[in-house]
Design an enzyme around this catalytic site. Structure first.
Site, PDB file in Angstrom:
ATOM      1  N   HIS A   1       0.142  -2.111  -6.572  1.00 37.91           N
ATOM      2  CA  HIS A   1      -1.079  -1.990  -7.612  1.00 37.91           C
ATOM      3  C   HIS A   1      -1.128  -3.116  -8.452  1.00 37.91           C
ATOM      4  CE1 HIS A   1       2.508  -0.674  -9.801  1.00 37.91           C
ATOM      5  NE2 HIS A   1       1.616  -0.711 -10.908  1.00 37.91           N
TER       6      HIS A   1
ATOM      7  N   GLU B   1       1.042  -6.258 -19.753  1.00 35.83           N
ATOM      8  CA  GLU B   1       0.868  -5.750 -18.513  1.00 35.83           C
ATOM      9  C   GLU B   1      -0.172  -4.851 -18.686  1.00 35.83           C
ATOM     10  OE1 GLU B   1       4.469  -3.840 -16.277  1.00 35.83           O
ATOM     11  OE2 GLU B   1       2.840  -1.962 -16.152  1.00 35.83           O
TER      12      GLU B   1
ATOM     13  N   ASP C   1      -1.409 -15.701  -9.858  1.00 32.49           N
ATOM     14  CA  ASP C   1      -2.534 -15.361  -9.963  1.00 32.49           C
ATOM     15  C   ASP C   1      -3.149 -14.921  -8.698  1.00 32.49           C
ATOM     16  OD1 ASP C   1      -4.912 -14.598 -11.225  1.00 32.49           O
ATOM     17  OD2 ASP C   1      -5.949 -16.583 -10.958  1.00 32.49           O
ATOM     18  N   HIS C   2      -3.644 -13.622  -8.675  1.00 29.95           N
ATOM     19  CA  HIS C   2      -4.488 -13.128  -7.474  1.00 29.95           C
ATOM     20  C   HIS C   2      -3.373 -13.148  -6.325  1.00 29.95           C
ATOM     21  CE1 HIS C   2      -8.131 -13.594  -9.419  1.00 29.95           C
ATOM     22  NE2 HIS C   2      -8.700 -12.992  -8.681  1.00 29.95           N
TER      23      HIS C   2
ATOM     24  N   HIS D   1       1.869  -5.508  -8.029  1.00 32.63           N
ATOM     25  CA  HIS D   1       3.355  -5.359  -7.806  1.00 32.63           C
ATOM     26  C   HIS D   1       3.732  -4.113  -7.399  1.00 32.63           C
ATOM     27  CE1 HIS D   1       4.117  -4.040 -12.157  1.00 32.63           C
ATOM     28  NE2 HIS D   1       3.278  -3.647 -11.718  1.00 32.63           N
TER      29      HIS D   1
ATOM     30  N   HIS E   1      -2.767  -5.225 -11.860  1.00 34.28           N
ATOM     31  CA  HIS E   1      -2.857  -5.515 -13.346  1.00 34.28           C
ATOM     32  C   HIS E   1      -3.734  -6.657 -13.731  1.00 34.28           C
ATOM     33  CE1 HIS E   1      -0.107  -2.135 -14.383  1.00 34.28           C
ATOM     34  NE2 HIS E   1       0.772  -2.594 -13.644  1.00 34.28           N
TER      35      HIS E   1
ATOM     36  N   CYS F   1       4.657   4.048  -9.285  1.00 36.80           N
ATOM     37  CA  CYS F   1       4.838   2.506  -9.192  1.00 36.80           C
ATOM     38  C   CYS F   1       5.448   2.128  -7.954  1.00 36.80           C
ATOM     39  CB  CYS F   1       5.575   1.567 -10.262  1.00 36.80           C
ATOM     40  SG  CYS F   1       4.944   2.139 -11.734  1.00 36.80           S
TER      41      CYS F   1
END
Lengths: 138, 138, 138, 138, 138, 138
Positions: C42, C128, C81-82, C17, C44, C36
């Site tokens: 980047h 997170e 996801d991904h 995100h 998580h 950020c």
């Protein structure tokens, strides 16, 4: 082909310590050891991983009985658990109780007490926090 | 008898990456890399374990002062933390940013920056998730 | 006396995100969101804990069959996801993809898909990192 | 329908403590506090979870900026990190530094320092070890 | 200088087992194996770490594709997951299902199924609990 | 303003169980319970979190002495540790030993044994794996 096997037991204990080199000035101690110099020490929940090597007894399927190994490690840890390493034990009169030195002491104490068939201590890993640990072996 | 000792420091950082071989068709990329091909990448909380070997300084009881080691690792991680590895760094123009390749890059970056007495980098372990990790050493 | 029971399932996924308020200058974005803001985002390894409340079916001893709950959550996570949350999903065109906002989106997506007897979603917890998490409930 | 949201930040620190009621005999102290009475104290890696409640700022998507929250907690922890609670701080002259009492002290210190829009402290959780923790809230 | 790299995948499964040497009396079994002798067995959430060595394919950046490795390990674990090792599998008719013996069985089952370029199994680590584990390699 | 405080102790134990409704056909059992039906059961390392509420004794700084609480929980767990829940205990003749039912049994067993000033059991949390847990309270 040779086969290799180790068994590792993990145990937690709590102790406090202080970093202080008595041959140095207060200024130099602070410069090198920072907040670890506070006079009454500070503490950690240490985790000790004890790694054993040896062959498996075909009758038991075990390298060493955990009922035998655990008391050996516990008897070693008894000297250090809930203690201030610098004052309550004899090992750190000259030695700074860093994780590097403490791991070596624990390795030697366990080696001395472990007499179990052909099993011997291969390595110890000592966690000071979950993010900092020392391995010691010979 | 010789004695061996390593000290390991664990640090977490976040980055995103994309698996894509530009010499392949989209179809082949999807076949090999699956959901890891999504165009804008996806991310991980990586954990890097840096393992140092060396001897203990008798004055400090330390192999390396954590106040010295941590900034070295942090300065390496700064290039990668909160970045998209494929676009925001120079290492992955030709190289796919897999954990295998990334571990090697990190090993080399740390080796280059670590100059501390007789201490040297022994190994890095890079966790992509807690269930997948790569060890790299020379 | 009334009895209360909840069942919680934990699942991990990876996403990236970027924090960026398009109504602000670059300078203000950097000031508020720091690292950020990096352009390509980047990532998580998120962990989602989904907490269900309801009564226990006496025939199965279960509030909800895990074979039924897991696919519901997985089908929600499939969208994220991904992925790069800002670009690859429709939820964050106006909304900044913070953990606070993301937790709410996940709560609403699961509520919508969960239809199982008297079971209902009580809460989500979104990690997170292991050291930062948001709880969301209604 | 009302919505609820909390954000929790987890931070680790190290301290040592000793359980000793000075109005009791040594015998009674030993009987009640066991190995926790050792004179120079013993230590722990404490983990503090600080839980905040409040509404989300639509411009930032955040309840509180982590760049603002973390320094508040850190400034509170600075008084306790790497300290012997009984001697190095003012809070435990009359109070035994148990996890129950320590959690309350931390709750009050954070409440006093936290001034951020409509955000307020909801709860603290203090882990003495990973297997023992206290929640405190008002 | 030679370079070394391993990739490790961690997977969890559940099984139960009983320690019992049928050539011994009940008394001797109890003496040696304690509460592990209970007739219907007891269970664990095992964690298996599978460590692979090999070279990196320059086209993929991978030693082995996780989409290829995971099914191999899963197909091995299928024989053991949610099973009573003593009765539901063929491996422990003569062998006591200790962690020492079980690690070796898993090593051999994976070696047999893993055929992927120049990749080969280097080691398995089997956790019986998070505090007890066995490494096996050849 | 009223203050609230809970203390939670975490303990691990191992057990095996089987999901089987004897009033159903084999086909229906398989359909509903899948691999959890295997005849001899399968096992888990359960973790039980016991949460106590009450006031703090000003003399000890404690809600309950851990030397008093731990034996109470241990004496409850003794009935279940290293056992096959379906056969080795009396609780699951009619009840399926799901985490939902097991959490309730543990809650009731602890409530019955806990008699300590004004302390009482507030909640239990039972982890079947680290990714699946049930909370039970009244």
């Amino acid at each position: 082909m040779a086969e290799y096997r180790t068994l590792t037991k993990r145990l937690e204990f709590s102790a406090s310590h202080r970093y202080w080199n008595k041959h140095w000035s207060k200024k130099k101690n602070l410069e090198i050891f920072g907040k670890c110099t506070s006079e009454y020490g500070h503490g950690h929940n240490y985790i000790l991983e004890t790694t054993i090597e040896g062959s498996v007894d075909p009758d038991t399927g075990m390298m060493i009985n955990i009922y035998e190994l655990k008391p050996v490690i516990k008897s070693v840890l008894k000297e250090f658990d809930h203690k201030f390493l610098n004052e309550d034990t004899d090992y750190f009169e000259e030695l700074i109780p860093t994780t590097e030195n403490f791991a070596k002491i624990l390795y030697e104490c366990i080696t001395e007490k472990l007499n179990s068939g052909d099993c011997k201590l291969k390595k110890v890993r000592l966690y000071e926090t979950k993010d900092l640990f020392v391995d010691y072996w010979k």
